[in-house]
Scaffold this active site. Structure first.
Site, PDB file in Angstrom:
ATOM      1  N   ALA A  64       6.352   2.886   1.439  1.00  0.00           N
ATOM      2  CA  ALA A  64       4.835   2.425   1.770  1.00  0.00           C
ATOM      3  C   ALA A  64       4.732   1.005   2.088  1.00  0.00           C
ATOM      4  CB  ALA A  64       3.985   3.204   0.896  1.00  0.00           C
ATOM      5  N   GLY A 110       8.402   5.789  -0.341  1.00  0.00           N
ATOM      6  CA  GLY A 110       7.703   6.455   0.745  1.00  0.00           C
ATOM      7  C   GLY A 110       8.956   7.010   1.820  1.00  0.00           C
ATOM      8  N   GLU A 113      10.378   9.414   0.113  1.00  0.00           N
ATOM      9  CA  GLU A 113      10.062  10.566  -0.105  1.00  0.00           C
ATOM     10  C   GLU A 113       9.652  11.411   1.244  1.00  0.00           C
ATOM     11  OE1 GLU A 113       6.872   8.175  -1.828  1.00  0.00           O
ATOM     12  OE2 GLU A 113       6.698   9.633  -3.825  1.00  0.00           O
ATOM     13  N   GLU A 133       9.338   2.358  -7.121  1.00  0.00           N
ATOM     14  CA  GLU A 133       7.968   2.071  -7.268  1.00  0.00           C
ATOM     15  C   GLU A 133       7.748   1.589  -8.796  1.00  0.00           C
ATOM     16  OE1 GLU A 133       9.178   5.038  -5.829  1.00  0.00           O
ATOM     17  OE2 GLU A 133       7.904   5.149  -4.087  1.00  0.00           O
TER      18      GLU A 133
HETATM   19  N1  COA Z   1       6.258  -2.736   2.520  1.00  0.00           N
HETATM   20  C1  COA Z   1       5.860  -3.929   3.219  1.00  0.00           C
HETATM   21  N2  COA Z   1       6.809  -4.722   3.787  1.00  0.00           N
HETATM   22  C2  COA Z   1       8.164  -4.604   3.608  1.00  0.00           C
HETATM   23  C3  COA Z   1       8.595  -3.389   2.734  1.00  0.00           C
HETATM   24  C4  COA Z   1       7.629  -2.577   2.395  1.00  0.00           C
HETATM   25  N3  COA Z   1       7.918  -1.343   1.483  1.00  0.00           N
HETATM   26  N4  COA Z   1       9.922  -3.368   2.812  1.00  0.00           N
HETATM   27  C5  COA Z   1      10.365  -4.227   3.649  1.00  0.00           C
HETATM   28  N5  COA Z   1       9.362  -5.041   4.003  1.00  0.00           N
HETATM   29  C6  COA Z   1       9.332  -6.160   4.767  1.00  0.00           C
HETATM   30  C7  COA Z   1       9.636  -7.636   3.930  1.00  0.00           C
HETATM   31  O1  COA Z   1       8.421  -8.171   3.285  1.00  0.00           O
HETATM   32  C8  COA Z   1      10.087  -8.375   5.082  1.00  0.00           C
HETATM   33  O2  COA Z   1       8.989  -8.822   5.796  1.00  0.00           O
HETATM   34  P1  COA Z   1       8.863 -10.317   6.356  1.00  0.00           P
HETATM   35  O3  COA Z   1      10.116 -10.784   7.144  1.00  0.00           O
HETATM   36  O4  COA Z   1       7.498 -10.738   6.972  1.00  0.00           O
HETATM   37  O5  COA Z   1       8.774 -11.084   5.202  1.00  0.00           O
HETATM   38  C9  COA Z   1      10.894  -7.421   6.017  1.00  0.00           C
HETATM   39  O6  COA Z   1      10.389  -6.206   5.802  1.00  0.00           O
HETATM   40  C10 COA Z   1      12.351  -7.516   5.826  1.00  0.00           C
HETATM   41  O7  COA Z   1      12.625  -7.313   4.450  1.00  0.00           O
HETATM   42  P2  COA Z   1      13.463  -8.020   3.192  1.00  0.00           P
HETATM   43  O8  COA Z   1      12.854  -7.880   1.992  1.00  0.00           O
HETATM   44  O9  COA Z   1      13.507  -9.586   3.618  1.00  0.00           O
HETATM   45  O10 COA Z   1      14.844  -7.783   3.549  1.00  0.00           O
HETATM   46  P3  COA Z   1      15.847  -7.641   2.394  1.00  0.00           P
HETATM   47  O11 COA Z   1      17.309  -7.225   3.338  1.00  0.00           O
HETATM   48  O12 COA Z   1      16.207  -8.942   1.805  1.00  0.00           O
HETATM   49  O13 COA Z   1      15.902  -6.459   1.446  1.00  0.00           O
HETATM   50  C11 COA Z   1      14.943  -4.356   0.978  1.00  0.00           C
HETATM   51  C12 COA Z   1      15.663  -5.284   1.845  1.00  0.00           C
HETATM   52  C13 COA Z   1      14.780  -3.181   1.133  1.00  0.00           C
HETATM   53  C14 COA Z   1      15.797  -4.332  -0.719  1.00  0.00           C
HETATM   54  C15 COA Z   1      13.629  -4.934   0.588  1.00  0.00           C
HETATM   55  O14 COA Z   1      12.874  -5.220   1.643  1.00  0.00           O
HETATM   56  C16 COA Z   1      12.846  -4.301  -0.500  1.00  0.00           C
HETATM   57  O15 COA Z   1      13.039  -4.165  -1.544  1.00  0.00           O
HETATM   58  N6  COA Z   1      11.634  -3.743   0.003  1.00  0.00           N
HETATM   59  C17 COA Z   1      10.641  -2.973  -0.856  1.00  0.00           C
HETATM   60  C18 COA Z   1      11.155  -1.527  -1.243  1.00  0.00           C
HETATM   61  C19 COA Z   1      10.250  -0.728  -2.071  1.00  0.00           C
HETATM   62  O16 COA Z   1       9.841  -1.261  -3.066  1.00  0.00           O
HETATM   63  N7  COA Z   1       9.726   0.184  -1.596  1.00  0.00           N
HETATM   64  C20 COA Z   1       8.799   1.058  -2.206  1.00  0.00           C
HETATM   65  C21 COA Z   1       7.306   0.744  -1.892  1.00  0.00           C
HETATM   66  S1  COA Z   1       6.147   1.577  -2.721  1.00  0.00           S
END
Ligand code: COA
Length: 258
Positions: A64, A110, A113, A133
Site C-alpha cells: 500500500a 498490500g 495481499e 507491516e
Molecule cells: N509506498 C509508497 N512508496 C513506495 C512504496 C510503498 N509501499 N514502496 C516503494 N515506494 C517508492 C519509494 O519511496 C521510492 O520512491 P522515490 O523514488 O520517490 O523515493 C520508489 O518507490 C522506489 O523505491 P526504493 O525504496 O527507492 O527502491 P529500493 O530498491 O531501494 O527498495 C523496497 C525496494 C521494496 C525494498 C522498498 O521500496 C521498500 O521497502 N518498500 C516498502 C515496502 C513495504 O513496507 N510495504 C508494505 C507497506 S504497508
C-alpha cells in the site's frame, strides 16, 4: 485509467498495475481503478480469465502507498482497511472468472495481499514476497493475517509477519504460496498458458467451482453444502447439457457459457 493498463487478447484480460516509479505501490486511485477495471468486465463474456501483473521488472506491487496513510487516525485506518477489502481484495477472491497473479518482483504488504486474493499465483525467479507491516508499526490490513496462514500454515505465516522478512520465489514455491517459478521473461507467457488451459472449460462450472472452493474457507459456511448446492445447479445449465452431450458424441464441447 493511467495507473492500470488493460489488454484483452484471446479472451484473456491482462491488467498491469502501472506505477513503476513507485514500485507499483497501491495508492487510493490505483485501488479504485483496479476495482473499476474488474467491475467493468464482470459481465463481459469475452473476458474469461484475468491476469494481474506489475509494470517493469522490479515489482509486482511493493505494498500500500505508505505516503498516503502515514498521518491517518484510528478511524481512517479502519476505513482504509475496510474499504480496501470491499472494493478490491474481496472482489478478486469472489470474482466469477479466474484471476491469476503473475508476481514479477517485490510483492510486499498490500502487494502480497493482492496476490493472495487471486485464485492462482505464479512468480518470476526474482520475486520476493513478504508482509513487512510490523516494521512500520502496523499490521497487514488487506487480508494478510487471514489469507497467509491459510495458504502456508500458521507457523510459517507467523514467522513471516513477526519478522517482516521476505521469502524468495523458490521458498514460496516450496510452501505452496505460488504454483510455479519461471524466469522473468517467461512469466506472462506461463500465466497465459495456464489461462489457455482454463479457456476450453465451462465458464459457468468454473464460476460455481470458485464459489464452492471459497465457501470452504469462510467462517460459518459449510463448504460441503455449498458444493452440493452448486453441483446440483450445474445440472440446470446449458453448459452441462453441452459438456455431457459433447462427451457422449465424442466431440469437443463448445460451451455457451450459460
Ligand atoms: N509506498 C509508497 N512508496 C513506495 C512504496 C510503498 N509501499 N514502496 C516503494 N515506494 C517508492 C519509494 O519511496 C521510492 O520512491 P522515490 O523514488 O520517490 O523515493 C520508489 O518507490 C522506489 O523505491 P526504493 O525504496 O527507492 O527502491 P529500493 O530498491 O531501494 O527498495 C523496497 C525496494 C521494496 C525494498 C522498498 O521500496 C521498500 O521497502 N518498500 C516498502 C515496502 C513495504 O513496507 N510495504 C508494505 C507497506 S504497508
Amino acid at each position: 485509467m493511467s495507473n492500470i493498463l488493460s489488454e484483452l487478447q484471446n479472451n484473456i484480460l491482462t491488467l498491469t498495475i502501472n506505477r513503476p516509479e513507485k514500485l507499483n505501490a497501491l495508492n487510493k486511485e490505483t485501488i479504485s481503478e483496479l476495482s473499476a477495471a474488474l467491475n467493468d468486465v464482470v459481465n463481459n463474456p469475452e473476458v474469461r480469465v484475468v491476469i494481474l501483473i506489475g509494470a517493469g521488472t522490479k515489482a509486482f506491487v511493493a505494498g500500500a502507498d505508505i505516503s498516503e496513510f502515514a498521518s491517518f487516525s484510528v478511524q481512517q485506518g479502519k476505513d482504509l482497511s475496510r474499504n480496501g477489502h470491499q472494493a478490491l481484495f474481496d472482489l478478486i477472491e469472489h470474482f466469477t472468472k479466474p484471476i491469476i497473479a503473475a508476481v514479477n518482483g517485490f510483492a510486499l504488504g498490500g502487494g502480497l495481499e493482492l496476490a493472495m486474493s487471486c485464485h492462482i499465483r505464479i512468480a518470476s525467479e526474482n520475486a520476493k514476497m513478504g508482509l513487512p507491516e510490523v516494521s512500520l508499526g502496523v499490521i497487514p490490513g488487506y487480508g494478510g493475517t487471514q489469507r497467509l496462514p491459510k495458504l502456508i500454515g500458521r507457523g510459517k505465516a507467523n514467522e513471516m509477519i513477526f519478522t517482516a522478512g521476505m521469502m524468495k520465489a523458490d521458498e514460496a514455491l516450496q510452501y505452496g504460496l505460488v504454483n510455479y517459478v519461471v524466469p522473468q521473461e517467461e512469466l506472462l507467457e506461463k500465466a497465459k498458458s495456464i489461462a489457455q488451459k482454463i479457456l476450453p472449460n465451462s465458464p459457468v462450472a468454473i464460476e460455481k467451482a470458485i464459489k464452492a472452493v471459497n465457501a470452504g474457507f469462510q467462517d460459518g459456511v459449510n463448504g460441503f453444502e455449498e458444493e452440493i448446492k452448486e453441483f446440483g445447479n450445474c445440472f440446470g445449465t446449458a453448459d452441462f447439457k453441452e459438456g455431457t452431450s459433447a462427451f457422449l458424441e465424442k466431440r469437443k464441447a463448445n460451451f455457451p457459457g450459460k
